[in-house]
Design a protein around this motif. Structure first.
Motif, PDB file in Angstrom:
ATOM      1  N   HIS A 194      13.465   1.866  -0.688  1.00 60.43           N
ATOM      2  CA  HIS A 194      12.226   1.344  -0.116  1.00 60.43           C
ATOM      3  C   HIS A 194      12.712   0.229   0.613  1.00 60.43           C
ATOM      4  O   HIS A 194      11.921   0.033   1.988  1.00 60.43           O
ATOM      5  N   GLU A 200       0.718  -1.203  -0.269  1.00 59.71           N
ATOM      6  CA  GLU A 200      -0.005  -0.019  -0.058  1.00 59.71           C
ATOM      7  C   GLU A 200       0.811   1.215   0.193  1.00 59.71           C
ATOM      8  O   GLU A 200       0.543   2.280  -0.693  1.00 59.71           O
ATOM      9  N   SER A 201       2.012   1.068   0.551  1.00 57.55           N
ATOM     10  CA  SER A 201       2.876   2.333   0.678  1.00 57.55           C
ATOM     11  C   SER A 201       3.683   2.802  -0.628  1.00 57.55           C
ATOM     12  O   SER A 201       4.397   3.869  -0.672  1.00 57.55           O
ATOM     13  N   ARG A 260      12.031  -0.013   4.828  1.00 60.86           N
ATOM     14  CA  ARG A 260      11.358  -1.037   5.644  1.00 60.86           C
ATOM     15  C   ARG A 260      12.288  -1.458   6.617  1.00 60.86           C
ATOM     16  O   ARG A 260      11.674  -2.005   7.856  1.00 60.86           O
TER      17      ARG A 260
END
Length: 392
Positions: free
Chosen positions: A301, A202-203, A305
């Motif tokens: 990304h 979703e991000s 995370r």
């Protein structure tokens, strides 16, 4: 439908979703294997190191962490490993290292031990890994640029260091890269997959666009690597993408940047009643700069995370120096005191020797003066006698 039937239905749906995901992954794995084979046949140089027979490669490889690294490692070594498709991360504060490693018990961890703690503190810190069930499987390696030989030997002889002990003052540049990659390959860091893959959630929203004869079509990208991607598109598109089809102007939007990635369709399969999924590989026309943009996006990304995972838990507050070697510290303190006392004793002995020498010199000087005085008087008397004889 009864309430008891609901969990069973949900379980079947979950199993079905997992089966579909595995099917997609298998197709993408095959596509990337093909891309890797094409790269190898093109004669791309690769550092070849035989895999350790004791270590089976995991499917997706092992994460690599550099703890408390100097700028040279952070600004040069880590970016080079990214280019070689290794999932390498920086942990600047060692207090958060165990948070990460407990989540990835097969990780490789290189620790720089020249600052933040004493060598004794670092020794106990690393020893604590071997005493923790969740950390004892970590592949630990050490880095230093100035550790004394005796201290280094203590680490090597008493700790399990499958990652080796790397002296940064002795090995630099391309030799350092080859050395580290050799260790990573030996321990199966890359796994069976040759390329890092970013799964979208979703991000992370990555859109792809391509044109057919009549319109511009949009697809949702599920994951992406530096050699290709997987996307979903509605069945209403019909045969917009078919196996072996070349898409010369496929456009991908990564954040604020959009790049054109000429691609070939490796495979297309039905996902469900409404969607297809397709696996595409980039053609050679996608140059090094565009691939670098993709890699940077992937790592940006992935690092976010990892940071979210690491810093979500409290830091390590153990005092490793205090725990470390209290007896050894007392022994060192005792040795230091003895050395100070010996130095004082030497100073005192030296002072006594100087005083004694000075006394001897003064005595010799006094005796010399006594001997010289009668000689002078005798010389005067002789001179007077000689004058009288001369007058006669």
């Amino acid at each position: 439908m009864s309430q008891t039937d609901l969990p069973e239905k949900e379980s079947e749906e979950t199993k079905s979703e997992e089966k579909e995901k595995l099917k997609i992954q298998e197709v993408q794995d095959k596509a990337e294997e093909k891309a890797a084979a094409e790269e190898d046949s093109a004669g791309k140089p690769a550092i070849q190191v035989p895999l350790a027979p004791r270590c089976e490669n995991p499917i997706i490889g092992r994460k690599v962490f550099f703890v408390n690294p100097p700028l040279y490692v952070e600004n040069y070594l880590q970016p080079e490993l990214k280019l070689h498709e290794y999932e390498a991360y920086i942990i600047k504060d060692y207090k958060y290292t165990k948070n990460a490693l407990r989540m990835f018990p097969d990780a490789l961890c290189f620790i720089f031990i020249d600052d933040e703690m004493s060598y004794d503190g670092w020794f106990n810190y690393i020893l604590s890994f071997q005493q923790d069930e969740k950390l004892k499987t970590i592949f630990v390696g050490l880095m230093s640029a100035m550790i004394p030989t005796a201290k280094k030997e203590r680490f090597i002889m008493n700790l399990s260091l499958p990652g080796g002990f790397i002296m940064l003052n002795e090995i630099k540049g391309s030799a350092l890269i080859e050395n580290i990659i050799g260790i990573l390959e030996l321990n199966g860091a890359k796994g069976k997959r040759k390329y890092l893959r970013l799964d979208c959630d979703e991000s992370i929203s990555i859109n792809g666009y391509f044109a057919n004869k009549t319109q511009l079509l949009q697809v949702s990208i599920a994951n992406i690597s530096s050699v290709g991607f997987t996307c979903y598109f509605p069945k209403s598109y019909g045969a917009a993408l078919v196996k072996n089809m070349i898409v010369p102007s496929f456009s991908i939007t990564l954040g604020r940047r959009s790049i054109v990635t000429p691609s070939v369709v490796f495979d297309v399969k039905s996902l469900d009643n409404n969607n297809f999924f397709a696996v595409l590989l980039f053609l050679k026309q996608v140059g090094a700069e565009d691939r670098k943009v993709i890699k940077n996006f992937i790592f940006e990304h992935l690092e976010k995370r990892i940071d979210d995972l690491i810093y979500a838990n409290p830091p390590d507050i153990d005092d490793y120096l205090g725990k470390a070697s209290k007896a050894e510290e007392e022994e060192e303190s005792k040795n230091d005191k003895e050395a100070v006392e010996a130095a004082k004793s030497d100073d005192a002995a030296g002072k006594d020797s100087v005083d004694e020498v000075e006394e001897i010199e003064e005595a010799e000087e006094a005796e010399s003066e006594t001997n010289e005085k009668p000689a002078e008087e005798k010389s005067t008397e002789e001179k007077s006698a000689e004058e009288k004889l001369a007058d006669a």
